[in-house]
Scaffold this active site. Structure first.
Site, PDB file in Angstrom:
ATOM      1  N   ASP A   1      -0.217  -7.608   1.651  1.00  0.00           N
ATOM      2  CA  ASP A   1       0.301  -6.235   1.613  1.00  0.00           C
ATOM      3  C   ASP A   1       1.821  -6.273   1.643  1.00  0.00           C
ATOM      4  O   ASP A   1       2.459  -6.091   2.678  1.00  0.00           O
ATOM      5  CB  ASP A   1      -0.247  -5.457   2.817  1.00  0.00           C
ATOM      6  CG  ASP A   1       0.147  -3.974   2.735  1.00  0.00           C
ATOM      7  OD1 ASP A   1      -0.045  -3.245   3.726  1.00  0.00           O
ATOM      8  OD2 ASP A   1       0.678  -3.585   1.659  1.00  0.00           O
TER       9      ASP A   1
ATOM     10  N   HIS B   1       0.839  -1.224   0.000  1.00  0.00           N
ATOM     11  CA  HIS B   1       0.000   0.000   0.000  1.00  0.00           C
ATOM     12  C   HIS B   1       0.861   1.257   0.000  1.00  0.00           C
ATOM     13  O   HIS B   1       0.409   2.337  -0.372  1.00  0.00           O
ATOM     14  CB  HIS B   1      -0.969  -0.019   1.194  1.00  0.00           C
ATOM     15  CG  HIS B   1      -0.347   0.287   2.506  1.00  0.00           C
ATOM     16  ND1 HIS B   1       0.118  -0.686   3.352  1.00  0.00           N
ATOM     17  CD2 HIS B   1      -0.096   1.484   3.124  1.00  0.00           C
ATOM     18  CE1 HIS B   1       0.615  -0.133   4.437  1.00  0.00           C
ATOM     19  NE2 HIS B   1       0.508   1.202   4.325  1.00  0.00           N
TER      20      HIS B   1
ATOM     21  N   SER C   1       4.400   2.702   7.812  1.00  0.00           N
ATOM     22  CA  SER C   1       4.068   1.578   6.913  1.00  0.00           C
ATOM     23  C   SER C   1       5.277   1.065   6.154  1.00  0.00           C
ATOM     24  O   SER C   1       6.146   1.837   5.729  1.00  0.00           O
ATOM     25  CB  SER C   1       3.027   2.040   5.895  1.00  0.00           C
ATOM     26  OG  SER C   1       1.805   2.213   6.540  1.00  0.00           O
TER      27      SER C   1
END
Lengths: 271, 430
Positions: A104, A48, A217
């Site tokens: 992910d 992402h 992230s």
């Protein structure tokens, strides 16, 4: 990183800062995330982080020209002291699901190889049998990042800050792995359509206070293997609940890297 | 009177047959048939006056220059002959029959009736005369015959003898054996065989005939039928024939022509020779230090070649070119094509660099020659060797750096993963 502390320079030599500046949009779209160096040419991160921000649900990587990777970085105010690289190739996992963040995971190939040194060194991938079992519940791991360290800041403030990194000095926090069932239960009992799949695991404290957060992230959740003493990336910072990071019973959710070792080798080669 | 008969068959009757023949008459019939046939004559009726030795009336049968028979009377007695049932065969394709009666024929003899026919001559059975018989195979047919030859032979224009095509035998090896065709079986007739030995300028050819030869000869005249002749540059040897071997012939040249002629008769075994060629002598050569010469010979002559090679760990060095072997040749003027090169110790030269690694020489002066050793290492702690080997390489005999574990392949220095220079706050058991 919520509830963490400053990392020493060279403590996380695999930590990469990935900055995306999508100049094809008006106004410019800019964000950043972290990644983990795997070799002198490849960085592992979350899909992402590198997915082009589109209203529809298609999963398309950002243009590689819009991505810069920093290695050996400690204080983002001194990027010149770090090594930066442009990107040759971006590989998003074909199964990445924008709805539930399953699969992910992504790979970035640097256009030019980096030399190793005290501040630049790859993290290990799960390799030995014990490591390939994935993180065991209640095992303590570390995760670092330049993401939000003040839980009270709002998302709008983040965006209006032009997505500057939210912590100048690399932060890190120690988090225990949460038993899968407990985490699954805590998310799926809520409203909203959360699903903690087998490709994920949770880490954090029931009472909260320590957590990863926006901007972290793609960073590696590392666990030291007691046998080899080497630090192994078992997770990638992926997602968390809508409440503030570090809230009570809100666990961070991480991509389970041990499920993707073959996928990584398929793209990176056995090196 | 004479009557010519040329049909393939016919009948002949005495005058007035079957009435009695007239007295005082003489008639000759000349019977001719094509070559390849002969004439068979037989009488169906014979009634002539008999007389001692048939001096009065008779029938005389001749061929070319011989009288085949003289008949008279009715029956054969001890002084005169009647044909009876016998047939008379002519040796060739002509037969003459003469009937003669004298002045008296009181008893009114009725004469004779004869028939003749051409019969094929089987030349294959009858050609005993070597001059005419087929050389190899004879095939008879009605009215003639033809000859053929064994495989590898061809029929001569005389349609009888068999010869071989042997005008283009070329020998270019430095030694060899030459024989007459089909040796030791009789050589072909009617042949002119040419054997050429052509070697490079600088060779001298020596011929050595076998102790015995067998070439048709003549007691008085020198080799009028078959013979062997040798031309070597300006020299000419022979002609040779008979059974006395010409022995050894030093031709002093590199080009020799051997001509062997045979006529259309005779059955002789022929001849056999071996030839060798040598050239000028070259001086003996010594092997280089740490090297050897192959082949080692007591003498070297023109065209001889020697190969120089070196002991393991050494290379032949000629000029500034290294090689595994070097070849020199003895030239026709008795000198070598090149000097003997030296043997230089194999040198692996500077070993390839290893990215993110470095090289340690085990010898003080960083030697890179045969049997020298080096060790590759990686820049620790950030890189480690992959695969996990000692990194030891030795300069092998071919001048190549070689590892016992990887052969000539190099290891690589891969980044060490998961070991930060600054220790991370590990899990501290409380």
């Amino acid at each position: 990183i919520i509830g963490g502390r400053n990392a020493e320079p060279g403590s996380f030599p695999w930590q990469a800062l990935i900055v995306v500046e999508d100049t094809s949009r008006v106004p410019n779209d800019k964000w950043f995330g972290s990644g983990a160096l795997l070799s002198d040419s490849w960085v592992l991160t979350a899909a992402h982080v590198l997915r082009s921000q589109r209203r529809d649900n298609t999963v398309i990587p950002v243009s590689k020209e819009h991505v810069t990777v920093y290695l050996g970085l400690h204080d983002v105010r001194r990027k010149t002291a770090a090594v930066n690289r442009t990107v040759e190739k971006i590989v998003l996992h074909a199964g990445f699901d924008i709805q539930n963040y399953n699969h992910d995971i992504a790979l970035v190939k640097l256009k030019e190889r980096v030399a190793m040194g005290p501040h630049v060194m790859p993290v290990c991938l799960p390799q030995f049998e014990r490591e390939l079992e994935g993180p065991h519940p209640n095992t303590l791991g570390l995760v670092a990042g330049w993401g939000i360290s003040n839980p009270n800041i709002t998302v709008d403030e983040i965006i209006s800050s032009g997505m500057r990194t939210l912590s100048d000095i690399l932060q890190y926090v120690k988090l225990p792995v949460v038993p899968h069932a407990e985490c699954k239960e805590s998310y799926e009992s809520r409203s909203g359509n959360y699903s903690v799949t087998e490709n994920m695991f949770c880490a954090g404290y029931y009472e909260g206070g320590k957590d990863t957060c926006l901007g972290d992230s793609g960073g590696a959740f590392v666990i030291q293997d007691p046998g080899t003493q080497r630090w192994v990336a078992q997770g990638l910072v992926s997602w968390g609940g809508p409440e503030e990071c570090g809230s009570k019973q809100v666990y961070g959710v991480y991509t389970k890297v041990s499920n993707y070792v073959d996928w990584v080798e398929e793209h990176v080669g056995a090196s | 009177d004479a009557v010519d008969l040329t049909d393939m068959f016919g009948e002949i009757q005495s005058p007035n047959f079957p009435d009695s023949y007239p007295s005082d008459s003489e008639v000759t019939w000349n019977i001719s048939v094509p070559d390849g046939f002969r004439i068979k004559l037989y009488f169906m009726h014979f009634d002539l006056e008999s007389s001692y030795l048939c001096e009065y009336d008779y029938v005389k049968i001749e061929a070319e220059d011989q009288v085949l028979a003289t008949f008279c009377g009715r029956e054969t007695t001890d002084t005169e002959q009647a044909p009876g049932q016998q047939a008379i065969l002519s040796p060739g394709s002509y037969m003459g029959l003469t009937f003669r009666s004298d002045f008296s024929n009181e008893e009114r003899f009725t004469g004779f009736e004869a028939h003749y026919t051409a019969v094929d001559v089987d030349e294959c059975l009858e050609k005993s005369d070597e001059e005419l018989a087929c050389d190899h195979y004879c095939h008879n047919y009605i009215g003639g015959y033809y000859c053929s030859c064994r495989f590898g032979y061809i029929l001569h224009s005389d349609n009888r003898t068999c010869k071989v095509e042997c005008s283009d035998n070329l020998f270019t090896q430095r030694s060899g054996v030459i024989t007459s065709a089909d040796f030791p079986n009789p050589y072909p007739k009617s042949s002119d065989c040419l054997y050429r030995v052509e070697l490079e300028d600088g060779f001298f050819i020596t011929l050595q005939f076998e102790d015995s030869i067998d070439i048709e000869d003549h007691p008085e005249v020198s080799c009028p039928y078959d013979y062997i002749k040798i031309k070597a540059g300006p020299l000419e040897f022979g002609p040779f024939c008979g059974e006395k071997s010409p022995g050894r012939i030093e031709t002093q040249t590199n080009s020799v022509q051997i001509l062997f002629h045979s006529d259309n008769s005779g059955e002789n075994r022929g001849w056999k020779l071996s030839y060798t060629a040598t050239g000028n002598l070259c001086p003996l050569v010594q092997p280089p230090i740490n090297g050897k010469i192959d082949p080692l010979q007591a003498r070297y002559t023109f065209k001889d070649q020697v190969v120089i090679s070196c002991n393991p760990g050494y290379k032949v060095l000629k000029g500034d070119v290294e090689s595994d072997t070097f070849q020199i040749e003895c030239l026709k003027d008795g000198t070598w094509s090149n000097k003997v090169p030296i043997c230089k110790m194999a040198d692996c030269r500077a070993p390839a660099e290893l990215e993110h690694g470095f090289i340690t020489f085990t010898s003080r002066s960083n030697l890179t020659t045969y049997r020298s050793a080096i060790r590759y290492s990686c820049q620790r702690p950030y890189y480690h060797m992959a695969p996990n080997v000692t990194g030891m390489y030795t300069c092998d005999e071919n001048g190549v750096w070689r590892s016992e574990e990887l052969g000539t392949k190099l290891p690589s220095c891969q980044p060490v993963c998961g070991r930060p220079a600054r220790p991370l706050p590990g899990i501290i058991k409380r």
